[in-house]
Design an enzyme around this catalytic site. Sequence first.
Site, PDB file in Angstrom:
ATOM      1  N   THR A  16       4.310 -19.646  70.995  1.00 55.14           N
ATOM      2  CA  THR A  16       4.792 -21.039  71.501  1.00 55.14           C
ATOM      3  C   THR A  16       6.094 -21.434  70.878  1.00 55.14           C
ATOM      4  OG1 THR A  16       4.147 -23.516  71.260  1.00 55.14           O
ATOM      5  CG2 THR A  16       3.357 -22.132  69.404  1.00 55.14           C
TER       6      THR A  16
ATOM      7  N   HIS B 129      -3.965 -29.327  76.670  1.00 53.87           N
ATOM      8  CA  HIS B 129      -3.026 -29.972  77.680  1.00 53.87           C
ATOM      9  C   HIS B 129      -3.881 -29.844  79.019  1.00 53.87           C
ATOM     10  CE1 HIS B 129       0.831 -29.330  74.976  1.00 53.87           C
ATOM     11  NE2 HIS B 129       0.208 -30.328  74.913  1.00 53.87           N
TER      12      HIS B 129
ATOM     13  N   ASN C 267       5.413 -14.001  67.902  1.00 56.48           N
ATOM     14  CA  ASN C 267       6.532 -14.457  68.708  1.00 56.48           C
ATOM     15  C   ASN C 267       7.875 -13.618  68.909  1.00 56.48           C
ATOM     16  OD1 ASN C 267       8.404 -16.028  70.434  1.00 56.48           O
ATOM     17  ND2 ASN C 267       7.247 -17.842  69.969  1.00 56.48           N
TER      18      ASN C 267
ATOM     19  N   TYR D 246       1.474 -27.463  91.515  1.00 61.45           N
ATOM     20  CA  TYR D 246       0.286 -27.026  90.712  1.00 61.45           C
ATOM     21  C   TYR D 246      -0.618 -25.986  91.599  1.00 61.45           C
ATOM     22  CZ  TYR D 246       1.147 -29.931  86.934  1.00 61.45           C
ATOM     23  OH  TYR D 246       1.464 -30.465  85.828  1.00 61.45           O
TER      24      TYR D 246
ATOM     25  N   CYS E 193     -14.046 -42.597  95.174  1.00 57.30           N
ATOM     26  CA  CYS E 193     -13.673 -44.130  95.090  1.00 57.30           C
ATOM     27  C   CYS E 193     -12.728 -44.444  95.850  1.00 57.30           C
ATOM     28  CB  CYS E 193     -13.659 -44.485  93.695  1.00 57.30           C
ATOM     29  SG  CYS E 193     -12.076 -44.121  92.966  1.00 57.30           S
TER      30      CYS E 193
ATOM     31  N   ARG F  16       1.147 -22.835  91.131  1.00 58.92           N
ATOM     32  CA  ARG F  16       0.682 -22.343  89.822  1.00 58.92           C
ATOM     33  C   ARG F  16      -0.659 -21.519  89.829  1.00 58.92           C
ATOM     34  NH1 ARG F  16       2.573 -26.538  85.516  1.00 58.92           N
ATOM     35  NH2 ARG F  16       1.569 -24.921  84.209  1.00 58.92           N
TER      36      ARG F  16
ATOM     37  N   ASN G 156      -2.259 -24.153  76.646  1.00 56.88           N
ATOM     38  CA  ASN G 156      -2.053 -23.310  78.062  1.00 56.88           C
ATOM     39  C   ASN G 156      -3.262 -24.176  78.939  1.00 56.88           C
ATOM     40  OD1 ASN G 156      -0.074 -21.915  76.868  1.00 56.88           O
ATOM     41  ND2 ASN G 156      -1.502 -19.933  76.857  1.00 56.88           N
TER      42      ASN G 156
HETATM   43  C1  BJW Z   1       6.256 -14.679  73.785  1.00 58.59           C
HETATM   44  C2  BJW Z   1       5.882 -13.772  74.637  1.00 58.59           C
HETATM   45  C3  BJW Z   1       5.093 -12.796  74.375  1.00 58.59           C
HETATM   46  C4  BJW Z   1       7.635 -15.222  75.417  1.00 58.59           C
HETATM   47  N1  BJW Z   1       4.503 -12.734  73.456  1.00 58.59           N
HETATM   48  N2  BJW Z   1       5.382 -14.828  72.693  1.00 58.59           N
HETATM   49  C5  BJW Z   1      11.208 -37.456  74.901  1.00 58.59           C
HETATM   50  C6  BJW Z   1      11.052 -37.839  75.890  1.00 58.59           C
HETATM   51  C7  BJW Z   1       9.816 -37.615  76.479  1.00 58.59           C
HETATM   52  C8  BJW Z   1       8.632 -37.523  75.642  1.00 58.59           C
HETATM   53  C9  BJW Z   1       8.998 -37.050  74.275  1.00 58.59           C
HETATM   54  C10 BJW Z   1      10.096 -37.114  73.760  1.00 58.59           C
HETATM   55  N3  BJW Z   1      10.296 -36.996  72.464  1.00 58.59           N
HETATM   56  C11 BJW Z   1       8.810 -36.639  72.156  1.00 58.59           C
HETATM   57  C12 BJW Z   1       8.168 -36.505  73.094  1.00 58.59           C
HETATM   58  C13 BJW Z   1       6.897 -36.504  72.948  1.00 58.59           C
HETATM   59  C14 BJW Z   1       6.540 -35.293  74.019  1.00 58.59           C
HETATM   60  C15 BJW Z   1       7.085 -34.148  73.404  1.00 58.59           C
HETATM   61  O1  BJW Z   1       6.787 -33.503  72.517  1.00 58.59           O
HETATM   62  N4  BJW Z   1       8.159 -33.799  73.987  1.00 58.59           N
HETATM   63  C16 BJW Z   1       9.263 -32.600  73.532  1.00 58.59           C
HETATM   64  C17 BJW Z   1       9.469 -31.808  74.649  1.00 58.59           C
HETATM   65  C18 BJW Z   1      10.336 -33.263  72.774  1.00 58.59           C
HETATM   66  N5  BJW Z   1       4.971 -35.277  74.059  1.00 58.59           N
HETATM   67  C19 BJW Z   1       4.118 -35.860  74.711  1.00 58.59           C
HETATM   68  O2  BJW Z   1       4.721 -36.398  75.614  1.00 58.59           O
HETATM   69  C20 BJW Z   1       2.793 -35.518  74.803  1.00 58.59           C
HETATM   70  N6  BJW Z   1       1.945 -36.789  74.690  1.00 58.59           N
HETATM   71  C21 BJW Z   1       2.315 -37.892  73.804  1.00 58.59           C
HETATM   72  O3  BJW Z   1       3.011 -37.475  72.670  1.00 58.59           O
HETATM   73  O4  BJW Z   1       1.633 -38.779  73.763  1.00 58.59           O
HETATM   74  C22 BJW Z   1       1.723 -39.767  72.739  1.00 58.59           C
HETATM   75  C23 BJW Z   1       2.227 -40.971  73.536  1.00 58.59           C
HETATM   76  C24 BJW Z   1       1.796 -41.600  74.682  1.00 58.59           C
HETATM   77  C25 BJW Z   1       2.286 -42.547  75.244  1.00 58.59           C
HETATM   78  C26 BJW Z   1       3.267 -43.058  74.704  1.00 58.59           C
HETATM   79  C27 BJW Z   1       3.512 -42.649  73.365  1.00 58.59           C
HETATM   80  C28 BJW Z   1       3.329 -41.624  72.550  1.00 58.59           C
HETATM   81  C29 BJW Z   1       2.031 -35.051  75.903  1.00 58.59           C
HETATM   82  C30 BJW Z   1       2.829 -33.387  75.746  1.00 58.59           C
HETATM   83  C31 BJW Z   1       2.166 -32.801  77.181  1.00 58.59           C
HETATM   84  C32 BJW Z   1       2.747 -31.335  77.434  1.00 58.59           C
HETATM   85  N7  BJW Z   1       2.598 -30.869  78.571  1.00 58.59           N
HETATM   86  C33 BJW Z   1       3.195 -29.812  79.093  1.00 58.59           C
HETATM   87  C34 BJW Z   1       3.554 -29.681  80.452  1.00 58.59           C
HETATM   88  C35 BJW Z   1       1.844 -29.848  81.048  1.00 58.59           C
HETATM   89  C36 BJW Z   1       2.149 -29.555  82.614  1.00 58.59           C
HETATM   90  C37 BJW Z   1       1.755 -28.350  83.184  1.00 58.59           C
HETATM   91  O5  BJW Z   1       1.466 -27.320  82.313  1.00 58.59           O
HETATM   92  O6  BJW Z   1       1.792 -28.277  84.211  1.00 58.59           O
HETATM   93  O7  BJW Z   1       2.503 -28.905  78.531  1.00 58.59           O
HETATM   94  S1  BJW Z   1       4.927 -29.184  78.356  1.00 58.59           S
HETATM   95  C38 BJW Z   1       4.596 -27.627  78.217  1.00 58.59           C
HETATM   96  O8  BJW Z   1       5.061 -27.363  77.045  1.00 58.59           O
HETATM   97  C39 BJW Z   1       3.304 -27.229  78.568  1.00 58.59           C
HETATM   98  C40 BJW Z   1       3.216 -26.381  77.322  1.00 58.59           C
HETATM   99  O9  BJW Z   1       1.642 -26.527  77.033  1.00 58.59           O
HETATM  100  C41 BJW Z   1       4.046 -27.199  76.286  1.00 58.59           C
HETATM  101  C42 BJW Z   1       4.233 -26.183  75.053  1.00 58.59           C
HETATM  102  O10 BJW Z   1       5.022 -24.932  75.438  1.00 58.59           O
HETATM  103  P1  BJW Z   1       4.699 -23.738  75.004  1.00 58.59           P
HETATM  104  O11 BJW Z   1       3.128 -23.212  75.226  1.00 58.59           O
HETATM  105  O12 BJW Z   1       5.123 -23.617  73.604  1.00 58.59           O
HETATM  106  O13 BJW Z   1       6.002 -22.838  75.887  1.00 58.59           O
HETATM  107  P2  BJW Z   1       7.527 -22.626  75.800  1.00 58.59           P
HETATM  108  O14 BJW Z   1       7.790 -22.074  77.133  1.00 58.59           O
HETATM  109  O15 BJW Z   1       7.963 -23.694  75.197  1.00 58.59           O
HETATM  110  O16 BJW Z   1       7.620 -21.442  74.803  1.00 58.59           O
HETATM  111  C43 BJW Z   1       6.964 -20.014  75.000  1.00 58.59           C
HETATM  112  C44 BJW Z   1       6.948 -19.363  73.686  1.00 58.59           C
HETATM  113  O17 BJW Z   1       6.614 -17.993  74.100  1.00 58.59           O
HETATM  114  C45 BJW Z   1       8.611 -18.906  73.449  1.00 58.59           C
HETATM  115  O18 BJW Z   1       8.631 -19.136  71.830  1.00 58.59           O
HETATM  116  C46 BJW Z   1       8.681 -17.628  73.515  1.00 58.59           C
HETATM  117  O19 BJW Z   1       9.627 -16.693  72.651  1.00 58.59           O
HETATM  118  C47 BJW Z   1       7.636 -16.960  73.530  1.00 58.59           C
HETATM  119  N8  BJW Z   1       6.961 -15.882  74.067  1.00 58.59           N
HETATM  120  N9  BJW Z   1       6.982 -14.030  75.576  1.00 58.59           N
HETATM  121  C48 BJW Z   1       4.464 -13.849  72.558  1.00 58.59           C
HETATM  122  N10 BJW Z   1       5.185 -11.753  75.334  1.00 58.59           N
HETATM  123 ZN    ZN Z   2     -12.370 -42.275  91.462  1.00 57.86          ZN
END
Ligand code: BJW
Ligand code: ZN
Length: 257
Positions: free
Chosen positions: A202, A116, A224, A68, A164, A71, A99
């Site tokens: 996304t 997030h 996208n 982090y 704490c 980043r 983001n």
């Molecule tokens: C352009 C461009 C340009 C390029 N112009 N476009 C199996 C295992 C574990 C978990 C799961 C599972 N199945 C389902 C889950 C749930 C999981 C999930 O969805 N997983 C999937 C991957 C399958 N979700 C969760 O765990 C969430 N919580 C949850 O469900 O809680 C409920 C629960 C809790 C407890 C028990 C049971 C249920 C939480 C999700 C948190 C996501 N966090 C992250 C990382 C954070 C860490 C960090 O940042 O340090 O967030 S994951 C990562 O992906 C980040 C992003 O916000 C998120 C979305 O990604 P994004 O923004 O779409 O990016 P990319 O790279 O995927 O896409 C970029 C796009 O841009 C592309 O399409 C390009 O084409 C485009 N692009 N250049 C315009 N110039």
């Molecule tokens: Zn604390």
Amino acid sequence: MSTIEKAAAAIRALRPRNVVVFTGAGVSAESGIPTFRGEGGLWRNFRAEELATPEAFARDPALVWEWYEWRRGLVRAAEPNAAHRAIAALSGAVVVTQNVDALHARAGSADVVELHGNLFRDRCTRGCRRGGQVFPARRSGAGFQTPAAQERPDPLGRLPRCECGALLRPDIVWFGEMLPDDAVERATSAMRGADLVLVIGTSGIVYPAAGFVALCGGTTIEINPQASALSSRCTYAIAATATAATPPLVEAILETR
Ligand code: BJW
Ligand code: ZN
């Protein structure tokens, strides 16, 4: 007529009153911030499960802090791009973002829902709400600063701890964690009330965030360069980058005001 022109014409006919902009990592790609998946994606050198889970933090907090810190450095050195700036010109719009880079706020967007979390905040692993601090979001003190920004000691020398005594952690939603209730409520209400949603940069595969787009009963326009998991459910899917397509669409919205 190009898809951008078609979508702009649809916007002029719609005269939208409630606009939501839903963004992912692609909106910041042209600021030099790597996306998560695909070419040059952040996950390429790191397995997500190694770093972005509570289990990973419990196993090796120093490694997670280091990632982090790296980043934060990337983002501090970056500037909001033409897409962030165009979105910020849409006064009254709600920006719902996955983001954690705070670039929408730096560009001047006033109403930003961070689904997030935020790279520039940390919080207590025990959840006591006493120790959370705010990191400077820019290298220089000029321009945008998060509230009460203050320099922090290098977290890698000694892992930062809450008043704490518990470890502090990045205020980020990791896999398997719930999104903040207030962010979910604000995003749900904004999406339900929207007559226009711009879906920018996304892959649409991470839930529950990706599911918010389906809550909008109005027009949805995706920007996208690649097809995403949301393309087929959007009214228009524009195959272009954020900086190429966002400014003309924002211009069309502003013309109707
Ligand atoms: C352009 C461009 C340009 C390029 N112009 N476009 C199996 C295992 C574990 C978990 C799961 C599972 N199945 C389902 C889950 C749930 C999981 C999930 O969805 N997983 C999937 C991957 C399958 N979700 C969760 O765990 C969430 N919580 C949850 O469900 O809680 C409920 C629960 C809790 C407890 C028990 C049971 C249920 C939480 C999700 C948190 C996501 N966090 C992250 C990382 C954070 C860490 C960090 O940042 O340090 O967030 S994951 C990562 O992906 C980040 C992003 O916000 C998120 C979305 O990604 P994004 O923004 O779409 O990016 P990319 O790279 O995927 O896409 C970029 C796009 O841009 C592309 O399409 C390009 O084409 C485009 N692009 N250049 C315009 N110039
Ligand atoms: Zn604390």
